[in-house]
Design a protein around this motif. Structure first.
Motif, short mmCIF file in Angstrom:
data_model
loop_
_atom_site.label_atom_id
_atom_site.label_comp_id
_atom_site.label_asym_id
_atom_site.label_seq_id
_atom_site.Cartn_x
_atom_site.Cartn_y
_atom_site.Cartn_z
N VAL A 579 0.84 -1.19 0.00
CA VAL A 579 0.00 0.00 0.00
C VAL A 579 0.87 1.25 0.00
N LEU D 167 -0.85 0.77 15.38
CA LEU D 167 -1.42 0.85 14.03
C LEU D 167 -1.88 -0.51 13.57
N LEU D 178 -15.33 -4.52 10.84
CA LEU D 178 -16.12 -4.20 9.65
C LEU D 178 -16.72 -5.46 9.04
N ILE E 317 -5.23 4.93 -0.87
CA ILE E 317 -3.84 4.53 -1.06
C ILE E 317 -2.96 5.75 -1.23
N THR E 320 -1.98 7.44 1.98
CA THR E 320 -1.17 6.78 3.02
C THR E 320 0.19 7.43 3.20
N ILE E 444 -14.47 -1.82 2.39
CA ILE E 444 -13.86 -2.28 3.64
C ILE E 444 -12.35 -2.18 3.55
N VAL E 447 -11.53 1.35 3.99
CA VAL E 447 -11.60 1.83 5.38
C VAL E 447 -10.37 1.36 6.15
N VAL E 448 -9.99 0.13 5.87
CA VAL E 448 -8.83 -0.39 6.60
C VAL E 448 -7.58 0.39 6.22
N ILE E 449 -7.45 0.67 4.93
CA ILE E 449 -6.26 1.45 4.54
C ILE E 449 -6.33 2.84 5.17
N ILE E 451 -7.31 3.69 7.85
CA ILE E 451 -6.85 3.72 9.24
C ILE E 451 -5.39 4.17 9.29
N TYR E 452 -4.61 3.76 8.29
CA TYR E 452 -3.20 4.12 8.29
C TYR E 452 -3.01 5.61 8.51
#
Lengths: 614, 160, 101, 542, 509
Positions: A579, D167, D178, E317, E320, E444, E447-449, E451-452
Motif C-alpha cells: 500500500v 497501528l 467491519l 492509497i 497513506t 472495507i 476503510v482499513v487502509i 486507518i493508516y
C-alpha cells in the motif's frame, strides 16, 4: 457422624491446614509445622473413626457437578476396600513424614511453604483415593502433580530444583494427556465415568472395553508411576527435600499410578494387561541396573522405587491387582522408612548426599542405621519382613503365569539386593569419608521417632491377615486365589529358594565387591565402560534433553520465526508496504504539471467513450 | 491555431475560427447568435486575449518543444486520432436521424406559445419569461466575475 | 450532398477535439485558455445546429448563456494568469508545479 | 428496577470516566480514588446482584430487559439490554476484570493517571454494554466503543514500538469489526425480521431458515470478522504485540474481556442462527483452531518477553474455543462459555501480575529475571497460581472449559482426530507456563536488582494484592463450582443448540447409546446399572 | 396585439414564484450588502482591519436568520409538485434539507474565513460576498430541474470558486491552485456541456420516436431516455454529464485536481470545496440517476461501480504516504467521495440510500469543518505547507484544539460512537441492501487502509513529541473567541449526538 461427613473431614482437613498456614501470615509461620501435624493427626483420627464407624467398606456418594444438555458430570466419593487400605496407609505414612519433617525442616526459613505444600499434597492424594469416578480422579491427579511440583521445587533457588520440578510436571502432563483422552473416551463409551457403573457395564458386556481406551488410560499410570519411558522425572525429583521424596516416592504419588490401575482394572483388555506386565518387568530390571551407577543416596532409592513399581505393574499385568496393592502397601512403609532414613543421614551429614562421602555412620547414628538396614532387608525380601510376603506372592504369581517374566523378576530381586547392599555397606560401614560425615551424629527424637514407627510397620505390615478393621480384602482375595493354585506348594518352595538366594547373594556379593565404606566406586574403577553404560540409563535423559532442546525448542523457534517473518513481516508488513509503495506511486502521478492533468482527463474520456461505444 | 508556436498568430487564427463559426451560424439562420458571436467572441474576448498576450509579452516562446517531446507528442497525437476515429465511427454508425429543416418563424406566435424563431425579439421574450431566473443569475455571474477580477488583480497593498 | 445534422455535429466534434488537443499539447496558459474557448465554441455550434434542426428555441437560448459564461470565465482566468505572470514572469504551465506530490 | 440497575452498570462508569477526563489532571486525592472505585466496582456489585436475582423466565430467555429508543426505530434498532444465561457469565466477567483493573490502576502512580482511569472506565462501560446488549447493533456499537480507549491507551502508554503496533492492532481490529458488521447487517437483511434484536432474529430465522449458500456466506463473514477480533490463526499477529505494548489495564480488559466479543458473537448469534452455514465451515473452525493451539502454542514456547508470552498464550487458548464451537453441541458451547470466563479472568490476572513483575525487574525479558520467589514471595505465589490456572489445572475454571470442550469433541467419532491433536495443547501450555515460572520465580535474583531486606517493601502492596485476589478467587469459585454459571447457561443454550438443524448436521455419528441396534441390549443393561447407581446417589449409607 | 402579448407573458411568467426563492434572494442581497458596507468605510483602500468583524457579524447573523427561516418556516419557501419557473425548478423535501445544509456550511465557512482573512489581511467583504453567492448558487443548483439553469448556476458557483481559490492572490500557491482549478474546471464544464448538448440534440430530434420539446428539462428527458436507453448518443451524453459531475466531487479519473487545489486554496475555500461543493455534486448525481438517467441505470451502474471502487482505493492509497495535511484531507476526501458513490449507486435501487447519503454528507461536512477549523487555528503562518508533524502533541499544547482534531478525525475515520461511524454504517447497509457486495469489499479495504493515515494523524495529535520532534510550534497568538469556541463545541456535540442518536437527523431528511 455419618460416613459422608467423615469422608469430607478427612479430605478437607489437610486442605484447611494448608490454607491456614498460608493465611496466618509471615510472622506466625513458626506455627506451620504444628498446624500441619494437627492436620495429619486429624486425618489419622478421622480415618480411624471412619473404620470404626463402617465395617463393610462399601459406600458411594455422588454430586451432580455440572450439566449441559443431556451430559451430566458427577463428582463423588467411593469408600471401599481398596480405598480404605490406601487410606490407612496414606494416613499413617503421611503422619510419620510430617513428624519427621518437623525435625528435618526445622532450620528451613521457608517451612511455612513446605508444610502448606505437604498438607496440600495430602489433600490431593486423599482426593484420588476417595474418588468414585475418573473425572474426580483426574482432578486430584493433576493436583497431585501440582503439589509435587511445588514440593520438588522447594529449594527454588537451585537450578536442579527448577529443572526437576519442571520435568516432573511436564512428564506427568504427557501421561495425563493420554489419561484425559482415555477418560473422555470412556465417558462416551459408557455414558458415565463412575467406576462402579463401568465395572457393572463391563461385567454385562465385556466387548465394551477396547485397546484404545485401556491404552490411553494407562498413560496416566505410566506418567505418575514413572514407568518407562516416562520415568525420567523420578530420579530428578530427588532435588526436593527428602521427606518429600519419601512422601512422593514411597507412599503416595507413584502409588497413585498403581492405585489407578487397580481401580480401572476392569477397563483393561488382556493385551493391555500383558503390555503392563512386560513393561513393569522391564522397568524392574532396568531400574535395578541403573541404581548401580548412582552415587546420590536418594537417587539410588529412587531407582529402587522404580524397580519396585515395576514389580507392582508386572503383577497387576498378570491379573493380580490385589497382590499389587499388597506390594504397594508394604513397599510404602519400607520405602518411606528408607527415604526417611536417608533423610536422617543426609540431615546428619549436613546435606551431603553422595554415598562416597559418607561411611561409618553406623556407629554415629545407630538408630537410624538399624532402621535403615531393616528397611533394606524388607525391600530385599528377607524372610519374615513385610517385603518378603508381597514379593513372594508376586514371584509365585509370575512363576505361575509367565516363566520369562519370573526369571526377569528374580533377576530384579538379585539386583535389588545388590545395589541396596552397596548402599548399606558404603554408607554405614567403614570410616567416614568426609568431614560432614565425620561430624554426623544421631538425629533428634522427633526424627528418629517416625523411623522407629515405620520400622515397626516395615516389619509387621506383611502379615496381611492381621490387618485391623478387616482392611485388605482384595489382597486376601488374591492371595487366597494364589494359595489355591495347583502347584502352589512347589512354586512357593522354588520362589523361596530363589528369593532367599537373591538377597543373600546380592548383599554378600556387594559386600565383597564394594567393600566397607569405600571411597570410590569399585565398578567404576574396574569396568568404567560398564559403569558409564549403566550411568547412561539407556540415554533416556539425553534423549529427552535432545528432544526438548533440539527438536522442540528448535521447532518452536522456527515457528516463531516464521510467525514473525512470514505472517507479520511478509503478509502484514508486505501488505502495508505494498500500500505504501502504491501510495508513493500515486504521489508520483501527482506531478503537479497541468499538462499531465489534462492527460488524465483525456485518458478518462477515451475510456468513457470506449465504454459507451462497447 | 493549435500548432502555431506564436501566441499572437494563434490568437489571430482563433479569431478566424470564431468568425467562421459565426458563418456557420448564419447558415443555420441563427443571425442573432452569429452577430453575438462576432461581437462578443471575436470582438471583445479575443481582443482581451490579444491584449493580454501583448501585455505579458509571451508571444515569442516556442512552447511546443516538438523536438524534446516528440515521442509523447506522437503518442498523444495518435490518441487524438483514436478519438477522432471513434467519433466518426460512432456517429456514422448511429447516423443521427437528420430531420428536414423546418420553417423559421419571424416572431413568437401568439397562438402556439413560443414557436421556433431566431429573431432577436423572440430571444428577448423567452429570456424574460421562461428563462428569467437564469438570466438573473447570469447577472450575478458577471458580478462575481467582476468582483473576482478586481479582487485578484487589485494592486497589492503594502501591509501596515 | 446535403448538409444534415450529422455533418454539423461532426464538425463540432472535430472542433471540440482540436480544442482539446490544444489544451493537451500547448504549454502556454493563454493558448490553453484559448483552446478552451474553442471547445466552448464547438459546443455552441452543436447547440445551434441542434436547435435549428430540432426546431426548439432552448438551444439557441443556451448559446446565449454559454457565451456570457465564457466571457466571465475568460475575465477571471485572465486576471489569474496576469497575477501569476506578475509573480513568476512566465505563463508556461511547465513552471507551474509548486503544488505536487 | 433491575433493568435500570443493568443500565446503570453502563452509564455510571461512563459518566465517571468522562469526569476523570474532564476534571483537572495531575491530581490524585482520596476523593478521586473514591470516585474511581465507585465507577469500577459499581458494575461488579450490580452484576452479582443481578446474578442473584436472575430468573430465566423473561421473554426469549432474557432477563432484566431494558428498552430505550435512540432514534433508529425505523431501522429496527433500539437500545435493548438484557441478560440471559450466556451473557450473564460474561457480564460478570467483565465487571470482575474491570473492577480489578481499575483497582490496580488506581494505585499505579502512573503519569497522567486520571486520563488513564478515565479511559479505563469508559472502556469498562463499553464492555458492560457489549454483553448486556440484546440488540445486535448496540452489541457491535458497544464493542467498538470499548475499542477506542484501547487504541488511545496503547498509543499513549504503549511500549517502545507503540506506533507500529498500535497501528497494526487498529487495522486488524477495524477490519475484523467491519467484516462482522457486514455480517450482522447481512443477517438482519436476510432474516427479514426488520429488527436487530436477537430475539426477533431468532424467531424470524426459526420460522424461515435461510438457504444454505446464504447461511454459509454470512457465517463466513461473521467467522472471519469475529475471528480476526479473537486472533484466529493467520490473523493473530496483532494480539501478542498489541498486548505487549498495551498498558496493564487496557491489556487486561481487552485480552480478558473485549476479545471475548468475537466468540460470544459466534456462540450466541452466528452458530445458533446459521447452523447449516456453520456446519459448512466447521472444518475450518477446527483446522484454524488447531493451528492456534499447536502452532501458536509452540511459538509461545520460544518467547522471551513475558508479556508477549502471555499474549501468545491467550491466542493459543482461543483455539480451544474455536474447536469447541465446531462441535455445535450444547456441551461444546457450554465448555466454550466456561472457557471464555476462565480465560478472561486468568489472562487478566497474568497481565496484572506481569506488570507487577515488571516493576520488580524493570524488564519484561524473562531471561533477565529470576529469584522472584526471594524478592516477592506473595507475588510469586500469585504468579504460579495464575500460570497453573491458565494451563488448566483442576480447581481453576479453565480446567472445566477445556475439559468440556475436549469431551464434546469426542462425542462425534469423526471429530476425534481433533481431540487427539487439541489435547496436545495441554502439554504445550504446561511447557511454556512452567518455563516462565522457572525463569521468573526460581533461581536467584539478578545482581542488578536491588532487593530490600524487608520483604514487605518488595512484595505486593494492598491494591495489587486485592485486585489479584479478586481475580484468583473468581477463578477458583468457577473452577470449584462451575454450576454457578453452567446451570443458567444450560438453560439458555438448550433452545439454541438443541434445535433439530444443529443436531442433525453436527452429529453424523452418535454415541453408542442411541445409534447401533446391536448394542440395544447393552444399552438397557447399562440403563439398569445407571438406575441402580442413581438410587445410590444421594442415599446415605450408615 | 399588445394585450395578447402581455397575456402571453403573464402566462409564461405565472410559474415564476419568486417567493419560494426568498432564501436565495436574501442571501444574494446579503452578499450585495457586504459590498455596500465597504462603501461606508472611511478609507476603502486601506487594508481591511483584521479586528473589524462587522462584515462577518452581519453576514453570520443574516445567514443564521436565513437558516432559521428555512429550517423553521421552510414550508413557506417550499412548493412541492408544482411547476416552478416553467419547469426550471423543482423542490422536494430533500432539496429543502440541502438548503439548510448549504446555509449551515456557509455559516461555518464564514466563521473560518474570518480568522483566516484576518490573519492574511485579505479583503473580507469580497470574500463574504462571493461565499454568500456561492451558497445561494448551491441552493439553486440542487433545486434545478433544467439543464440550462443547472449549467448557469453551476458556472456561477464555479467561477466564484475560481476567485475564492485564487483569493490569496499575493501567494503563488493560491494562484497556481486557482489556475489549475480554473483550467481543469473549465475543461470539465465543457465536457459536461457537450454531454448536455448531445442529450438535448438527440432528445429533441423530431425523427426520434417520442421526441420532446425541451430536451433540457429533466422530466422530459427522462421520458425520452426511457424510450431509448440503448441509443449511443444518449449513453455518451449521459456519460459525459456524469463525468463532468465526477469532476466536482473528485472521483477518479477526474480527481487529479483535488490535492493540488485543496493545498493551494485558502483554508476556508478548501473547506467549502470539500463540503458543500462535493455535497452538491453528489446530490445532483443522485437526482440525475433517479431522474433523467433512470432508464440507463443498467448501463451506468457498472460504470459507476468501477469509478466508485477505483476512487475509494485511489483516495485511500494515495493518502497513506501523504504528510501535507491539506493534501491529505483532499485525498481522503476523494475516498469519501468514493464511499458516497457507493450510496449513490445504492440509491438507484434502494430508496433509503438517499437518506443514508445525506446523513453521511452532513456528518462529513460537520467533521470536515471541525478538521479545517483545527488547521485554521493551528496558527501556522503558511497553511498550505502544514505537515503532519505540526500536529505533534497538539492535545497537550492545546487540549481544546486537540480534542477538536481527535473528534473530527475520529468521525471522518468512522469510529464509533461518533457520527461518521453511523454514516458509514448506513452506507454499508444500503450497499448491502442493493447487493453491491464487491464494492462493499472494496470499501472495507478502503476503510482499513484509511486507518493508516487517520491513525497517523490521530497519533500525532495524541502523542507528546519526543526527541528530535520536540519542536514546539507556537499556537496562533490570538486566542479563540468565545463565539468560536461555542461554535466548535456545538459542532463537536453535534458529531457526538449524531453518533448516539442518529435518528434525530434521519427524521429530518
Amino acid at each position: 457422624m455419618d460416613i459422608l461427613t467423615i469422608l469430607l473431614i478427612i479430605l478437607f482437613t489437610p486442605l484447611v491446614a494448608s490454607l491456614v498456614i498460608i493465611l496466618i501470615g509471615k510472622e506466625r509461620r513458626k506455627w506451620a509445622p504444628a498446624i500441619a501435624l494437627l492436620g495429619s493427626i486429624g486425618i489419622l483420627i478421622s480415618t480411624t473413626g471412619l473404620f470404626l464407624e463402617s465395617q463393610e467398606f462399601s459406600y458411594q456418594y455422588s454430586w451432580e457437578w455440572l450439566s449441559f444438555g443431556e451430559n451430566t458430570f458427577y463428582l463423588g466419593f467411593v469408600f471401599d476396600n481398596i480405598g480404605a487400605t490406601m487410606l490407612a496407609m496414606v494416613s499413617i505414612v503421611s503422619l510419620c513424614i510430617t513428624v519427621f519433617s518437623m525435625g528435618y525442616m526445622s532450620d528451613d526459613p521457608a517451612r511455612g511453604r513446605y508444610f502448606a505444600g505437604l498438607s496440600f499434597f495430602m489433600f490431593s492424594m486423599l482426593g484420588i483415593i476417595l474418588s468414585s469416578n475418573l473425572i474426580m480422579i483426574f482432578l486430584f491427579w493433576e493436583l497431585v502433580g501440582f503439589s509435587s511440583y511445588l514440593l520438588i521445587g522447594h529449594y527454588f533457588d537451585k537450578n536442579e530444583a527448577r529443572q526437576a520440578s519442571q520435568k516432573a510436571f511436564i512428564v506427568n502432563r504427557i501421561g495425563d494427556f493420554g489419561f484425559l483422552i482415555g477418560i473422555i473416551l470412556t465417558y462416551w463409551q459408557f455414558g458415565t465415568t463412575n467406576l462402579e457403573a463401568i465395572a457393572g457395564a463391563v461385567g454385562v458386556d465385556a466387548s465394551l472395553i477396547s485397546h484404545l481406551i485401556g491404552g490411553l488410560l494407562i498413560c496416566g499410570f505410566i506418567g505418575k508411576s514413572a514407568q518407562f519411558p516416562l520415568h525420567v522425572w523420578l530420579p530428578d525429583a530427588m532435588a526436593g527435600p527428602t521427606p518429600v521424596s519419601a512422601l512422593i516416592h514411597a507412599a503416595t504419588m507413584v502409588a497413585a499410578g498403581i492405585y489407578l490401575l487397580i481401580r480401572i482394572d476392569c477397563l483393561l483388555t488382556l493385551e493391555v494387561l500383558t503390555f503392563i506386565a512386560y513393561l513393569g518387568t522391564f522397568v524392574a530390571v532396568y531400574a535395578g541396573f541403573c541404581a548401580f551407577a548412582q552415587k546420590d543416596i536418594k537417587r539410588i532409592l529412587a531407582y529402587s522405587t522404580l524397580s519396585q513399581l515395576g514389580y507392582m505393574a508386572a503383577i497387576l499385568g498378570l491379573g493380580y491387582s490385589g497382590i499389587a496393592l499388597f506390594h504397594l502397601i508394604t513397599h510404602a512403609f519400607f520405602k518411606a522408612l528408607l527415604f526417611l532414613g536417608a533423610g536422617a543421614v543426609i540431615h546428619a551429614c549436613h546435606h551431603e548426599q553422595s554415598i562416597d562421602k559418607m561411611g561409618g555412620l553406623f556407629k554415629k547414628m545407630p538408630i537410624t542405621a538399624t532402621s535403615f538396614i531393616i528397611g533394606t532387608l524388607a525391600l530385599c525380601g528377607v524372610y519374615g519382613l513385610s517385603g518378603f510376603y508381597s514379593k513372594d506372592a508376586i514371584l509365585i504369581a509370575a512363576l505361575d503365569s509367565n516363566f520369562q517374566l519370573f526369571l526377569l523378576l528374580i533377576l530384579g530381586a538379585f539386583l535389588t539386593a545388590g545395589y541396596m547392599g552397596r548402599l548399606i555397606w558404603t554408607v554405614f560401614l567403614g570410616k567416614a569419608n568426609s568431614e560432614n560425615a565425620d561430624h554426623a551424629h544421631e538425629v533428634s527424637p522427633i526424627m528418629s521417632g517416625p523411623l522407629i514407627v515405620l520400622t515397626l510397620f516395615a516389619v509387621l505390615v506383611g502379615l496381611n491377615h492381621y490387618w485391623p478393621f478387616g482392611l485388605g480384602g482384595i489382597v486376601s482375595l488374591d492371595l487366597d486365589h494364589l494359595h489355591h493354585l495347583e502347584h502352589y506348594k512347589s512354586m512357593h518352595k522354588t520362589v523361596l529358594i530363589w528369593g532367599s538366594a537373591a538377597w543373600i547373594v546380592g548383599l554378600l556379593g556387594s559386600l565383597l565387591f564394594y567393600g566397607r565404606g569405600s571411597k570410590a566406586d569399585r565398578l567404576q574403577d574396574k569396568a568404567p565402560k560398564l559403569y558409564a553404560f549403566l550411568e547412561s540409563r539407556l540415554w533416556m535423559d539425553e534423549l529427552y534433553a535432545f528432544y526438548v532442546n533440539k527438536i522442540q525448542q528448535r521447532l518452536a523457534d522456527i515457528l516463531s520465526f516464521l510467525d514473525e517473518v512470514l505472517l507479520r513481516g511478509f503478509i502484514i508488513r508486505g501488505g502495508a508496504g505494498l500500500v505504501g509503495v502504491l501510495g508513493v506511486g500515486l504521489r508520483i502521478l501527482q506531478v503537479g504539471r497541468l499538462n499531465a492533468y489534462y492527460l488524465w482527463f483525456f485518458v478518462g474520456l477515451i475510456l468513457l467513450w470506449l465504454y459507451a461505444a462497447s | 491555431m493549435v500548432f502555431n508556436p506564436n501566441a499572437v498568430n494563434s490568437a489571430m487564427f482563433m479569431i478566424v475560427v470564431l468568425v467562421a463559426t459565426a458563418g456557420l451560424f448564419v447558415l443555420l439562420e441563427a443571425y442573432f447568435l452569429a452577430i453575438l458571436q462576432v461581437l462578443v467572441y471575436a470582438g471583445a474576448v479575443m481582443v482581451l486575449f490579444l491584449f493580454i498576450i501583448m501585455l505579458l509579452d509571451v508571444d515569442k516562446g516556442d512552447d511546443l518543444k516538438l523536438g524534446r517531446r516528440k515521442l509523447s507528442l506522437l503518442a498523444r497525437f495518435f490518441g487524438v486520432c483514436l478519438v477522432a476515429f471513434l467519433i466518426f465511427n460512432s456517429f456514422s454508425e448511429v447516423n443521427l436521424p437528420s430531420p428536414d429543416l423546418g420553417t423559421v418563424g419571424d416572431y413568437p406566435g401568439i397562438e402556439s406559445g413560443i414557436d421556433f424563431s431566431t429573431s432577436a425579439k423572440s430571444f428577448g421574450l423567452i429570456l424574460f419569461t421562461k428563462y428569467m431566473l437564469p438570466f438573473q443569475i447570469i447577472g450575478f455571474l458577471l458580478l462575481i466575475a467582476m468582483i473576482g477580477v478586481i479582487v485578484i488583480s487589485k494592486k497589492q497593498k503594502t501591509a501596515e | 450532398m446535403t448538409i444534415g445534422i450529422n455533418e454539423f455535429i461532426i464538425a463540432s466534434s472535430l472542433l471540440f477535439l482540436i480544442g482539446f488537443m490544444g489544451v493537451l499539447l500547448r504549454r502556454n496558459t493563454l493558448i490553453i485558455y484559448m483552446s478552451l474557448e474553442l471547445m466552448l465554441n464547438a459546443v455552441n455550434l452543436a447547440l445551434v445546429a441542434f436547435s435549428r434542426f430540432n426546431q426548439a428555441m432552448d438551444g439557441a437560448i443556451f448559446v446565449f448563456f454559454i457565451m456570457t459564461v465564457a466571457a466571465a470565465e475568460v475575465a477571471v482566468g485572465l486576471a489569474i494568469i496576469v497575477m501569476l505572470f506578475r509573480k513568476k514572469q512566465t505563463v508556461s504551465v511547465d513552471e507551474l508545479n509548486q503544488l505536487k506530490g | 428496577m433491575h433493568s435500570q440497575l443493568l443500565f446503570s452498570a453502563i452509564w455510571l462508569p461512563f459518566i465517571i470516566g468522562v469526569l476523570f477526563l474532564i476534571l483537572p489532571q495531575n491530581k490524585s486525592t482520596s476523593s478521586y480514588r473514591l470516585l474511581g472505585i465507585t465507577g469500577g466496582f459499581w458494575p461488579f456489585v450490580v452484576a452479582w446482584f443481578l446474578y442473584s436475582q436472575y430468573q430465566s423466565d423473561g421473554l426469549g430467555g432474557y432477563c432484566f430487559e431494558f428498552i430505550l429508543p435512540t432514534g433508529l426505530e425505523s431501522l429496527g434498532i433500539y437500545l435493548h439490554l438484557g441478560l440471559n444465561g450466556i451473557s450473564l457469565p460474561l457480564f460478570i466477567l467483565s465487571a470482575t476484570v474491570g473492577a480489578a483493573a481499575i483497582l490496580y490502576a488506581l494505585d499505579s502512580k502512573d503519569a497522567r493517571l486520571n486520563l488513564y482511569i478515565g479511559l479505563l472506565l469508559i472502556m469498562l462501560s463499553g464492555l458492560m454494554g457489549t454483553f448486556a446488549s440484546i440488540d445486535l447493533f448496540f452489541f457491535y456499537f458497544f464493542h467498538e466503543f470499548a475499542l477506542i480507549p484501547t487504541f488511545v491507551m496503547v498509543l499513549i502508554w504503549g511500549g517502545l514500538a507503540r506506533r507500529v503496533i498500535a497501528l497494526e492492532m487498529t487495522i486488524y481490529l477495524t477490519l475484523g469489526a467491519l467484516l462482522s458488521l457486514i455480517g450482522l447487517i447481512a443477517l438482519y437483511q436476510q432474516s427479514g425480521a426488520d429488527s436487530f434484536t436477537m430475539i426477533a432474529l431468532k424467531e424470524a430465522l426459526a420460522n424461515q431458515p435461510l438457504s444454505e449458500t446464504i447461511q454459509s456466506n454470512i457465517f463466513a463473514l461473521l467467522f472471519f470478522g469475529l475471528g480476526i477480533l479473537v486472533s484466529l490463526f493467520p490473523f493473530h499477529s496483532w494480539a501478542p504485540k498489541g498486548y505487549a505494548a498495551a498498558p496493564t489495564g487496557a491489556a487486561m480488559l481487552h485480552a480478558g474481556v473485549l476479545k471475548k466479543f468475537g466468540l460470544y458473537g459466534l456462540l450466541q448469534i452466528a452458530i445458533p442462527l446459521l447452523p447449516s452455514g456453520a456446519s459448512q465451515w466447521s472444518l475450518w473452525l477446527c483446522v484454524l483452531g488447531l493451528c492456534n493451539i499447536l502452532i501458536i502454542g509452540l511459538v509461545t514456547l520460544s518467547q522471551k518477553d513475558l508479556k508477549q508470552m502471555i499474549g501468545y498464550s491467550s491466542v493459543m487458548h482461543m483455539g480451544y474455543a474455536f474447536i469447541g464451537l465446531a462441535t455445535f453441541s450444547i456441551l461444546g458451547a457450554g465448555g466454550v462459555l466456561l472457557l471464555l470466563v476462565a480465560h478472561g479472568l486468568s489472562v487478566a490476572l497474568l497481565f496484572l501480575l506481569s506488570t507487577s513483575i515488571y516493576k520488580r525487574f524493570a524488564s519484561f525479558d524473562m531471561t533477565a529475571m529470576g529469584g522472584l520467589g526471594k524478592i516477592a514471595p506473595n507475588l510469586s505465589v500469585f504468579y504460579v497460581l495464575a500460570i497453573m490456572a491458565s494451563i488448566g489445572l483442576p480447581g481453576f475454571a479453565n480446567f472445566w472449559g477445556e475439559f468440556l470442550i475436549f469431551t464434546a469433541l469426542a462425542e462425534n467419532e469423526s471429530m476425534r482426530w481433533v481431540l487427539y491433536l487439541a489435547a496436545l495443547g495441554i502439554i504445550i501450555s504446561a511447557v511454556y507456563g512452567l518455563k516462565s515460572v522457572g525463569l521468573i520465580v526460581f533461581g536467584n535474583p539478578p545482581k542488578h536488582i536491588q532487593v530490600f531486606e524487608n520483604q514487605a517493601s518488595n512484595d505486593m502492596n494492598f491494591s495489587e494484592k486485592t485486585s489479584a485476589l479478586i481475580l484468583i478467587l473468581s477463578l477458583l469459585l468457577v473452577g470449584v463450582f462451575p454450576k454457578i454459571f453452567s446451570d443458567r447457561a444450560n438453560e439458555a443454550l438448550e433452545p439454541l443448540y438443541n434445535s433439530q438443524t444443529i443436531s442433525s448436521t453436527a452429529s453424523t455419528a452418535v454415541s453408542i447409546f442411541t445409534s447401533t441396534s446391536t448394542e440395544k441390549s447393552v444399552h438397557s443393561d447399562l440403563d439398569a446399572c445407571e438406575d441402580s447407581l442413581a438410587l445410590n446417589e444421594g442415599l446415605y449409607h450408615e | 396585439m399588445n394585450d395578447l402579448l402581455i397575456n402571453f407573458l403573464r402566462e409564461t411568467s405565472q410559474t415564476n414564484h419568486w417567493f419560494v426563492l426568498l432564501p436565495e434572494i436574501a442571501l444574494a442581497l446579503l452578499a450585495i450588502s457586504m459590498l455596500g458596507l465597504d462603501l461606508f468605510k472611511k478609507s476603502p483602500n486601506a487594508p481591511s482591519n483584521p479586528a473589524s468583524r462587522l462584515n462577518t457579524r452581519i453576514s453570520i447573523i443574516g445567514q443564521i436568520g436565513i437558516f432559521i427561516a428555512i429550517s423553521c418556516f421552510g414550508s413557506a419557501f417550499y412548493e412541492e409538485n408544482r411547476v416552478l419557473f416553467g419547469g426550471l425548478l423543482e423542490q422536494s423535501e430533500k432539496t429543502q434539507f440541502m438548503r439548510c445544509f448549504f446555509v449551515f456550511a456557509s455559516i461555518s465557512i464564514t466563521l473560518l474565513s474570518d480568522r483566516y482573512l484576518g490573519k492574511f489581511k485579505l479583503p473580507k467583504a469580497e470574500y463574504l460576498h462571493l461565499s454568500l453567492l456561492v451558497c445561494a448558487g448551491f441552493m439553486l443548483l440542487v433545486q434545478s430541474a433544467h439543464f440550462i439553469l443547472f449549467f448557469v448556476v453551476l458556472e456561477m458557483v464555479t467561477v466564484a470558486f475560481y476567485v475564492l481559490v485564487a483569493f490569496q492572490r499575493t501567494h503563488l500557491l493560491s494562484l497556481e491552485a486557482g489556475l489549475k482549478y480554473l483550467t481543469l474546471g473549465a475543461l470539465s464544464s465543457t465536457i459536461l456541456l457537450f454531454g448536455i448538448v448531445l442529450l438535448y440534440g438527440i432528445a429533441g430530434n423530431p425523427e426520434m420516436a417520442g421526441f420532446v420539446q425541451d430536451g433540457f428539462q429533466f422530466k422530459e428527458l427522462q421520458q425520452f431516455i426511457s424510450l431509448h436507453p440503448e441509443n449511443l448518443i444518449v449513453r455518451l451524453g449521459a456519460l459525459l454529464v456524469i463525468s463532468g459531475i465526477c469532476f466536482k466531487i473528485g472521483a477518479v479519473p477526474f480527481q487529479i485536481w483535488v490535492p493540488d487545489v485543496y493545498q493551494g486554496a485558502p483554508t476556508p475555500t478548501t473547506a467549502y470545496l470539500a463540503t458543500a461543493s462535493k455535497a452538491a455534486g453528489i446530490f445532483i448525481l443522485i437526482q440525475l440517476l433517479q431522474g433523467p438517467f433512470l432508464a440507463l441505470s443498467a448501463f451506468l451502474i457498472p460504470f459507476l461501480s468501477v469509478i466508485c471502487a477505483v476512487t475509494i482505493l485511489y483516495g485511500n492509497i494515495a493518502a497513506t504516504g501523504q504528510t501535507n495535511i491539506k493534501r491529505l484531507i483532499g485525498l481522503s476526501g476523494i475516498s469519501h467521495a468514493g464511499y458516497l458513490l457507493l450510496g449513490v449507486i445504492a440509491a438507484i435501487s434502494v430508496p433509503f440510500a438517499f437518506d443514508a447519503v445525506l446523513f453521511y454528507l452532513t456528518v462529513y461536512m460537520v467533521s470536515s469543518i471541525l478538521a479545517f477549523g483545527t488547521i485554521t487555528y493551528l496558527g501556522q503562518v503558511e497553511e498550505s505547507t502544514i505537515e503532519l508533524r505540526d500536529f505533534n502533541g497538539l492535545l497537550h499544547r492545546s487540549p481544546f484544539l486537540g480534542s477538536l482534531g481527535l473528534i473530527s478525525l475520529g468521525s471522518l475515520a468512522g469510529i464509533p460512537p461518533l457520527g461518521g461511524f453511523i454514516g458509514k454504517l448506513l452506507l454499508f447497509w444500503v450497499a448491502y441492501q442493493a447487493g453491491l457486495f464487491f464494492l462493499l469489499a472494496v470499501a472495507i479495504i478502503g476503510v482499513v487502509i484509511s486507518i493508516y493515515y487517520y491513525f497517523g494523524w490521530l497519533r500525532a495529535i495524541v502523542l507528546r513529541p519526543e526527541g528530535e520532534e520536540l519542536v514546539e510550534y507556537p499556537l496562533d497568538s490570538s486566542p479563540l473567541l468565545l463565539s468560536e469556541r461555542c461554535f466548535f463545541i456545538s459542532l463537536l456535540t453535534l458529531v457526538v449526538i449524531l453518533g448516539l442518536f442518529p435518528g434525530l437527523l434521519l427524521n429530518l431528511i
